[in-house]
Motif scaffolding. Structure first.
Motif, PDB file in Angstrom:
ATOM      1  N   HIS A  34       0.799  -1.229   0.000  1.00 54.29           N
ATOM      2  CA  HIS A  34       0.000   0.000   0.000  1.00 54.29           C
ATOM      3  C   HIS A  34       0.833   1.282   0.000  1.00 54.29           C
ATOM      4  N   ILE A  38      -0.705   7.004   3.752  1.00 50.81           N
ATOM      5  CA  ILE A  38      -2.111   6.724   3.482  1.00 50.81           C
ATOM      6  C   ILE A  38      -2.840   8.047   3.328  1.00 50.81           C
ATOM      7  N   ARG A  39      -3.556   8.208   2.253  1.00 50.44           N
ATOM      8  CA  ARG A  39      -4.313   9.433   2.015  1.00 50.44           C
ATOM      9  C   ARG A  39      -5.440   9.549   3.028  1.00 50.44           C
ATOM     10  N   PRO A  40      -5.518  10.675   3.735  1.00 50.65           N
ATOM     11  CA  PRO A  40      -6.590  10.808   4.737  1.00 50.65           C
ATOM     12  C   PRO A  40      -7.956  10.892   4.084  1.00 50.65           C
ATOM     13  N   LEU A  41      -8.944  10.407   4.802  1.00 53.52           N
ATOM     14  CA  LEU A  41     -10.311  10.491   4.324  1.00 53.52           C
ATOM     15  C   LEU A  41     -10.810  11.924   4.407  1.00 53.52           C
ATOM     16  N   GLU A  42     -11.750  12.268   3.564  1.00 55.28           N
ATOM     17  CA  GLU A  42     -12.379  13.580   3.626  1.00 55.28           C
ATOM     18  C   GLU A  42     -13.206  13.683   4.908  1.00 55.28           C
ATOM     19  N   PRO A  43     -13.288  14.866   5.497  1.00 56.62           N
ATOM     20  CA  PRO A  43     -14.073  15.003   6.736  1.00 56.62           C
ATOM     21  C   PRO A  43     -15.550  14.756   6.489  1.00 56.62           C
ATOM     22  N   SER A  44     -16.189  14.161   7.465  1.00 59.87           N
ATOM     23  CA  SER A  44     -17.618  13.890   7.379  1.00 59.87           C
ATOM     24  C   SER A  44     -18.379  15.020   8.060  1.00 59.87           C
TER      25      SER A  44
END
Length: 252
Positions: A34, A38-44
């Motif tokens: 991988h 690691i690309r961070p997730l978009e904020p919810s």
């Protein structure tokens, strides 16, 4: 094996050693597949219903919110009225269900960087005497503020919005705290600047005197401005039956 050749392994350390080796192998395999980052997730975006519930609650109680719409308010204050020491109970009764939001000295404006004693002099000139002081705190009077400071100004701005202006650390601090209904928290900086900018720009500090109690040092102080210089003098515990302090003839 290199670890075993350089250091003797106790019988109860073998499991930890194998677990560490297994983790390193799994980690390297994951990185190989991988990549290291690691690309961070978009904020919810989560819906917050508190403001909606408060509005429904006020309507259920028959309270008029027509003048308290935060969406229509840009923070500009066009009128204010100060609550006197004699009218504190009525003010508390009117705003007893307010959820307060606070704004401190978080910026680098003159209001944030000016020493609190100087600001207190401007507030005295602009608003008059504070609504609540250390004397009322000692006498057991309720306050929606912290209650452990030197002074509190209780105001109603734009005819319907409650505002408190208060100190944090008495004469040893800079700036002041502004508190208001949490519905207007997004406009608090504009509110503070609109209200207090006039107090600073359009007045000269007026003479005043307050008591202040430092809870850390357990020391009382008599602090104020005599019209010429600022002073903060340690004093014995005041006689609270005499009420608020007054400037002596020498100071005047």
């Amino acid at each position: 094996m290199a670890y075993a050749q350089t250091k003797r392994i106790a019988w109860n350390e073998l499991g930890v050693l194998y677990a560490h080796a297994r983790f390193q192998l799994s980690y390297q395999a994951y990185i190989g597949q991988h990549g290291e980052f690691i690309r961070p997730l978009e904020p919810s975006l989560l819906p917050v219903l508190s403001d909606t519930l408060i509005t429904l609650g006020r309507k259920g109680l028959g309270l008029d919110d027509s003048e308290l719409n935060p969406e229509d308010f840009n923070g500009m204050i066009h009128s204010w009225s100060l609550t006197s020491a004699d009218d504190r109970s009525e003010w508390i009764s009117q705003f007893q269900n307010i959820q307060w939001a606070y704004l401190g000295s978080n910026f680098f404006t003159p209001i944030d960087t000016m020493s609190t004693p100087v600001l207190r002099g401007h507030l005295e000139a602009y608003f008059g005497a504070p609504t609540h002081t250390a004397i009322e705190k000692i006498q057991g009077d309720p306050t929606p503020g912290d209650g452990n400071g030197q002074f509190e100004y209780w105001l109603v701005v734009n005819e319907s919005i409650p505002v408190i202006v208060m100190d944090v650390f008495g004469p040893f601090d800079r700036g002041v705290i502004l508190a208001t209904d949490h519905q207007f928290r997004a406009s608090m900086f504009a509110m503070r600047q609109s209200l207090l900018r006039n107090a600073i720009l359009h007045t000269m500090p007026a003479a005043y005197v307050d008591y202040y109690y430092n809870q850390v040092s357990e020391q009382w102080y008599r602090t104020g401005y005599d019209g010429t210089s600022y002073f903060t003098d340690p004093v014995s515990q005041p006689d609270f039956r005499l009420g608020r302090p007054v400037l002596s003839n020498l100071e005047e």
